[in-house]
Design an enzyme around this catalytic site. Sequence first.
Site, short mmCIF file in Angstrom:
data_model
loop_
_atom_site.label_atom_id
_atom_site.label_comp_id
_atom_site.label_asym_id
_atom_site.label_seq_id
_atom_site.Cartn_x
_atom_site.Cartn_y
_atom_site.Cartn_z
N ASN A 43 -9.49 4.30 4.33
CA ASN A 43 -8.42 5.27 4.58
C ASN A 43 -8.45 5.75 6.03
O ASN A 43 -7.41 5.87 6.69
CB ASN A 43 -8.58 6.49 3.66
CG ASN A 43 -8.21 6.20 2.23
OD1 ASN A 43 -7.62 5.18 1.92
ND2 ASN A 43 -8.55 7.12 1.34
N ARG A 374 5.00 -4.40 -2.03
CA ARG A 374 3.64 -4.93 -1.93
C ARG A 374 3.34 -5.70 -3.21
O ARG A 374 3.35 -5.13 -4.30
CB ARG A 374 2.61 -3.81 -1.74
CG ARG A 374 2.80 -2.97 -0.50
CD ARG A 374 1.63 -2.03 -0.29
NE ARG A 374 1.94 -0.96 0.63
CZ ARG A 374 1.91 -1.07 1.95
NH1 ARG A 374 1.60 -2.23 2.49
NH2 ARG A 374 2.20 -0.04 2.72
N ARG A 404 4.02 -1.78 5.78
CA ARG A 404 2.92 -1.73 6.75
C ARG A 404 1.66 -2.42 6.23
O ARG A 404 1.20 -2.17 5.12
CB ARG A 404 2.59 -0.27 7.10
CG ARG A 404 1.73 -0.16 8.37
CD ARG A 404 1.34 1.25 8.66
NE ARG A 404 2.45 2.14 8.86
CZ ARG A 404 3.08 2.31 10.04
NH1 ARG A 404 2.71 1.60 11.08
NH2 ARG A 404 4.07 3.18 10.14
N HIS A 434 12.29 0.81 -0.04
CA HIS A 434 11.09 1.24 -0.76
C HIS A 434 11.38 1.46 -2.24
O HIS A 434 10.47 1.75 -3.02
CB HIS A 434 10.57 2.53 -0.10
CG HIS A 434 9.19 2.92 -0.51
ND1 HIS A 434 8.92 4.04 -1.26
CD2 HIS A 434 7.99 2.33 -0.27
CE1 HIS A 434 7.61 4.13 -1.46
NE2 HIS A 434 7.02 3.12 -0.88
N TYR A 467 -3.76 2.20 -10.22
CA TYR A 467 -2.79 3.17 -9.70
C TYR A 467 -2.06 3.84 -10.85
O TYR A 467 -1.56 3.17 -11.75
CB TYR A 467 -1.74 2.49 -8.81
CG TYR A 467 -2.18 2.12 -7.42
CD1 TYR A 467 -3.54 1.97 -7.11
CD2 TYR A 467 -1.27 1.91 -6.40
CE1 TYR A 467 -3.95 1.62 -5.85
CE2 TYR A 467 -1.67 1.55 -5.12
CZ TYR A 467 -3.02 1.41 -4.85
OH TYR A 467 -3.42 1.06 -3.59
N ARG A 568 -1.26 14.50 -4.33
CA ARG A 568 -2.53 13.85 -4.07
C ARG A 568 -2.98 13.98 -2.62
O ARG A 568 -4.14 14.19 -2.33
CB ARG A 568 -2.42 12.35 -4.42
CG ARG A 568 -3.74 11.61 -4.36
CD ARG A 568 -3.52 10.11 -4.41
NE ARG A 568 -3.09 9.58 -3.13
CZ ARG A 568 -2.15 8.65 -2.96
NH1 ARG A 568 -1.51 8.17 -4.00
NH2 ARG A 568 -1.84 8.21 -1.77
N HIS A 595 -0.34 7.99 -8.17
CA HIS A 595 0.66 7.41 -7.27
C HIS A 595 2.09 7.73 -7.72
O HIS A 595 3.05 7.45 -7.01
CB HIS A 595 0.45 5.88 -7.22
CG HIS A 595 1.24 5.19 -6.18
ND1 HIS A 595 2.39 4.47 -6.47
CD2 HIS A 595 1.07 5.08 -4.84
CE1 HIS A 595 2.87 3.94 -5.36
NE2 HIS A 595 2.10 4.31 -4.36
#
EC number: 2.7.4.1
Length: 690
Positions: A43, A374, A404, A434, A467, A568, A595
């Site tokens: 992270n 992703r 990214r 997204h 997740y 979160r 998430h």
Amino acid sequence: MSIHFNPRDITWLAFNERVLQEAMDENVPLHLRIRFLGIFSNNLDEFFRVRVAGLKRAMDFKEKVIAESFYQPPSKILQRINEIVIRQQQNFDKTWKKIQSEMADQNVFIKNAKNLTALQKEFVRKYFDEVVESNVIPILLHENTSMPYLRDKSLYLGVAMRKKDWQYQSNYAIIEIPSRFVGRFVLLPTEDPQEKNVMLLEDVITFNLPHIFSYFGYDEFAANAFKVTKDAEMDLDNDIKTNFAEKIEKGLKNRRKGKPTRFVFDKDMDKALLELLIRKLNLTKKDSIIPGGKIHNFKHFMDFPDVFEAYARPIERTSFTHPAFEHGERVTDVILKNDVLLTFPYHKYNPVIDLLREAAMDPDVKSIQITAYRLASSSKIINALIYAARNGKEVTVMLELQARFDEESNLEWKEMLEPEGITVLVGIPDKKVHAKLCVIKKRAHNKTIQYGFISTGNFNEKTARIYGDHLLMTADRGVMADINKVFNVLKKPKEDYIAVLKTCKSLVVCPQFMRERILHHIDKEIDEAKAGRRAEIIVKANSVSDRILITKLYEAAMAGVVVKTIVRGIYCAVNQKEFKEKIKGVSIVDEYLEHARVMYFYNKGAEDMYISSADWMTRNLDYRIEAAAKITDKELKKELKDILDIQLRDNVKARILDKKLSNEYVRNDKEECRSQIETYKYLKAKTKTK
């Protein structure tokens, strides 16, 4: 009322500290604590590559102009970041030392170049000769030579070498640790079968330094690890002759040239070598130069070898089949009858894959359209879509080439899909896609039937195991019609695409319209509170940083609306004296990564609920194509609300904000982990009742 906000980047560091707390918690299984250290490190790498790099870029502009975007001048934030990161690094080192002590209690030891047995020395020499040496290329450093190119994600050894009869002079070299090719961890042989010995690749190389530099005749070596983190922003070419995919490819190559944003090193490194590296990297006191322990690039520890005592995975960590799919019916047939809400990782991801496989084989299915942000490395989603195309279906995949750190992977997917006859879309200029959408169209008995799904998270069967997300499977005509509108915009982007998105009635979309809908709902709750009636808002998100929405939540709290948040990560709100009802905020950090994005508005008892792909961040609301779906089925609404209530209970393990909601979360280290366990028990109980 003077309005206050917390700087986004400082609150993100508070989130990462909560990750570190998991590694510090002795109630967490040892192998997971090591994994949390790896997550913390990974992270932080991304934080420096993106956020710190952005702050440094911002400093090139007038600070007064941009301070409003960051809530404080970038130079002040960078100073605070350095102070916090150094403190966190100290806690990290203490935690790792404690964990190593506990590892020893389980007869697991990390060996270095100086504490090997005769058997292990022979093994390490042979392993280096046969596996490692061909991947090791030392680079000699001199004062008058330029700095070689250093990879952003790689770990390096800085080597100081000298001969015993030299009083002062030392020579220097750097070696890239080839963990990408041979792995970071080596299991060593031991005389005691109960004992497990692990050696890091950099220590294997350190042990073999006399062999590597034998030509020079050095007899004293000091080797210490370091790494450089670089600016990962992609500057895209404006050449109109270059297509978007080519611009991304060029941007990826240019990313290698990014400026260093952080230099982390073993605090015991040779002082002259350290100074030489700092000079050659053109670092100054304003840069993040962070001394640390012996081990760096700790992200690899997320995949630490399985050398511990058997860990019996609790039943509460085992995914189960959603009751709607327990009776052997086709997923398609189930969805055409009723909406189904999957909650991952509690529910298995199989129905999503099965639905696409059924569509690939169904002779009545004419087309499949899906977004991909992703994907899993060996994506079953992609495999199903390829089979569908080979079976004559018209398949369209929206691949976000600007996701990214997944840009390269998505370019590779593009090259794989197009030869299969699949239409690959790459989005709208200056807007990331997204939204998590899928629509399947079939023609049967002279009727067009549409069904599909919308999700809070990526269509990735691997991350769905860890997740926490929601995915709505539905045949709702309004939702499907709106998903088609989004795809029509993506297929043929026009200047008036906003006007097309505005016609969506069942989906709430970004840019623009999701913010409008949220403000509308909050205003209704404010009116109810002012009239003395019940008013409540619950927001669950990864991040809440949008100034307009936070200000509106402040207005709601002043009016007496009960505002509860489950956030979160980034959280820029603070409680203020003028609030009639203090905002409650919790952050759940546990074995699963929370998430999901969910919005709840009491609305006079009608209880409006949405699941969304968008966080409450300006980038999501104004600069991305996002989508939220309203949950209309009463049973599903109750299920979703019950889960939110479980996560907001005071007796679950959650990092509760302090009195000022300053994002410094407090906790009781002895408290048992409850939130995700209680969610599992609740969903499992619903399975039994059905």
